[in-house]
Design a protein around this motif. Structure first.
Motif, PDB file in Angstrom:
ATOM      1  N   ASN A 126      69.190  97.313  51.478  1.00  9.20           N
ATOM      2  CA  ASN A 126      69.860  97.965  52.082  1.00  9.20           C
ATOM      3  C   ASN A 126      69.516  99.527  52.145  1.00  9.20           C
ATOM      4  OD1 ASN A 126      71.859  95.767  52.678  1.00  9.20           O
ATOM      5  ND2 ASN A 126      72.506  95.865  50.409  1.00  9.20           N
ATOM      6  N   TYR A 171      70.727  91.329  60.114  1.00 16.10           N
ATOM      7  CA  TYR A 171      71.671  90.909  58.874  1.00 16.10           C
ATOM      8  C   TYR A 171      72.585  89.680  59.358  1.00 16.10           C
ATOM      9  CZ  TYR A 171      71.369  95.264  56.225  1.00 16.10           C
ATOM     10  OH  TYR A 171      70.801  96.004  55.180  1.00 16.10           O
ATOM     11  N   TRP A 172      72.735  89.710  60.934  1.00 14.66           N
ATOM     12  CA  TRP A 172      73.662  88.458  61.424  1.00 14.66           C
ATOM     13  C   TRP A 172      72.416  87.281  61.200  1.00 14.66           C
ATOM     14  CZ3 TRP A 172      72.050  85.347  65.818  1.00 14.66           C
ATOM     15  CH2 TRP A 172      72.854  84.586  65.973  1.00 14.66           C
ATOM     16  N   ALA A 226      79.384  85.341  55.783  1.00 13.79           N
ATOM     17  CA  ALA A 226      79.739  86.249  56.926  1.00 13.79           C
ATOM     18  C   ALA A 226      79.010  87.358  57.053  1.00 13.79           C
ATOM     19  CB  ALA A 226      81.342  86.524  56.513  1.00 13.79           C
ATOM     20  N   PHE A 227      78.994  87.900  58.433  1.00 15.87           N
ATOM     21  CA  PHE A 227      78.409  88.895  58.994  1.00 15.87           C
ATOM     22  C   PHE A 227      78.615  90.151  58.005  1.00 15.87           C
ATOM     23  CE2 PHE A 227      77.877  92.859  61.341  1.00 15.87           C
ATOM     24  CZ  PHE A 227      76.444  93.015  61.261  1.00 15.87           C
ATOM     25  N   TYR A 228      79.830  90.529  57.832  1.00 12.66           N
ATOM     26  CA  TYR A 228      80.360  91.860  56.868  1.00 12.66           C
ATOM     27  C   TYR A 228      80.071  91.552  55.682  1.00 12.66           C
ATOM     28  CZ  TYR A 228      84.440  89.076  55.582  1.00 12.66           C
ATOM     29  OH  TYR A 228      85.469  87.989  55.111  1.00 12.66           O
ATOM     30  N   LYS A 229      79.510  90.523  55.039  1.00 12.47           N
ATOM     31  CA  LYS A 229      79.378  90.182  53.542  1.00 12.47           C
ATOM     32  C   LYS A 229      77.893  90.271  53.208  1.00 12.47           C
ATOM     33  CE  LYS A 229      83.526  87.555  52.361  1.00 12.47           C
ATOM     34  NZ  LYS A 229      83.971  86.224  51.877  1.00 12.47           N
ATOM     35  N   GLY A 275      72.919  86.196  57.697  1.00  5.80           N
ATOM     36  CA  GLY A 275      74.207  85.614  57.203  1.00  5.80           C
ATOM     37  C   GLY A 275      74.305  84.055  57.884  1.00  5.80           C
ATOM     38  N   PRO A 287      71.591  95.258  62.844  1.00  7.75           N
ATOM     39  CA  PRO A 287      72.658  94.423  62.656  1.00  7.75           C
ATOM     40  C   PRO A 287      72.161  92.952  63.014  1.00  7.75           C
ATOM     41  CG  PRO A 287      72.952  95.859  64.482  1.00  7.75           C
ATOM     42  CD  PRO A 287      72.022  96.526  63.755  1.00  7.75           C
TER      43      PRO A 287
END
Length: 268
Positions: A228, A205-206, A215-218, A209, A202
């Motif tokens: 992925n 990914y952060w 945005a992190f969730y995107k 982003g 994570p």
């Protein structure tokens, strides 16, 4: 690059056989399997320290996570790749000598049967090493087009927990499994494993982003599917191994608690 690769081919097996000789000479009461086990753990720790140090240097030097380059992102892959092949051999040697010391008749010589038994016993570890050789190495050296040294450094940092894993095996071999040092080492293993092999994903990914204002969730939606899937394939065994480590830590804690209460711990 060939010189670096050959250096790795000589360095890691050379360390293994040197440690085996030293331990055989120094600890006369050790069986062959004991010396091989500690030697394998020592080499694993040395490789992990080198890899995680390289990872920290790479990550710290990359301002742009996609385009900044660091020579270690390529050179250490060439140097460290032979370790994966060597370690499969070293793990097999430890397995073979352990079974031989137990007096199993089928382990009087190497055979397809002894190799098969090893592969069945340590299948996930062997698969992990083979995947690094056949997937991670070609991708990091030839397919990424010079992009993403930062992320290669992050993957190197996953090795930070390995010295504590190796130290745990050595402490047990030295009869220090009930010592405070072993308990502290176990806590450090859980902490570094969780931070560097699970939270690292994570974190990557952060960082991606943040760099690209996503945005992190995107973030996952902005990455190619194979990225992925690759991360998921690497993360899945880490979660499994972390679960095993937590179970072992819980079992050891309960055993110690029963000892303090004057009861005999159950045999695991």
């Amino acid at each position: 690059m060939l010189k670096i690769f050959v250096s790795g081919c000589v360095f890691f097996p050379g360390l293994f056989f040197t440690f085996k000789h030293i331990f055989k000479t120094r600890f006369k009461n050790w069986k062959d399997a004991d010396g091989a086990l500690v030697s394998e753990r020592m080499v694993s720790a040395i490789h992990a320290i080198m890899a995680s140090t390289a990872g920290v240097l790479i990550v710290a030097s990359c301002s742009d996570i996609m385009t900044d380059r660091h020579w270690l992102a390529t050179d250490f892959v060439w140097f460290g790749a032979p370790y994966m092949a060597y370690d499969i051999y070293a793990m097999y040697q430890v397995h073979y000598l352990k079974e031989k010391d137990k007096g199993h008749a089928e382990y009087k010589g190497h055979s397809i049967h002894t190799v098969t038994k090893f592969l069945c016993k340590d299948f996930l570890f062997v698969l992990h090493h083979v995947a690094l050789l056949t997937i991670f190495m070609p991708v990091s050296l030839f397919l990424r087009r010079g992009l993403g040294d930062f992320f290669i450094g992050c993957f190197f940092i996953t090795e930070l927990s390995t010295p504590f894993l190796s130290a745990g095996g050595v402490l047990i071999q030295m009869g220090l499994q009930d010592s405070t040092l072993h308990k502290i080492n176990g806590l450090m293993l859980l902490l570094t494993f969780f931070l560097c092999r699970i939270l690292l994903f994570p974190f990557m990914y952060w960082v991606y982003g943040r760099n690209y204002n996503v945005a992190f969730y995107k973030v996952a939606l902005h990455l190619p599917l194979h990225c992925n899937l690759g991360n998921l394939c690497i993360l899945a065994p880490q979660l499994y191994w972390f679960t095993l480590l937590c179970r072992k830590a819980r079992r050891l804690f309960l055993q110690q608690h029963k000892k303090r209460d004057g009861q005999s711990p159950k045999t695991s």
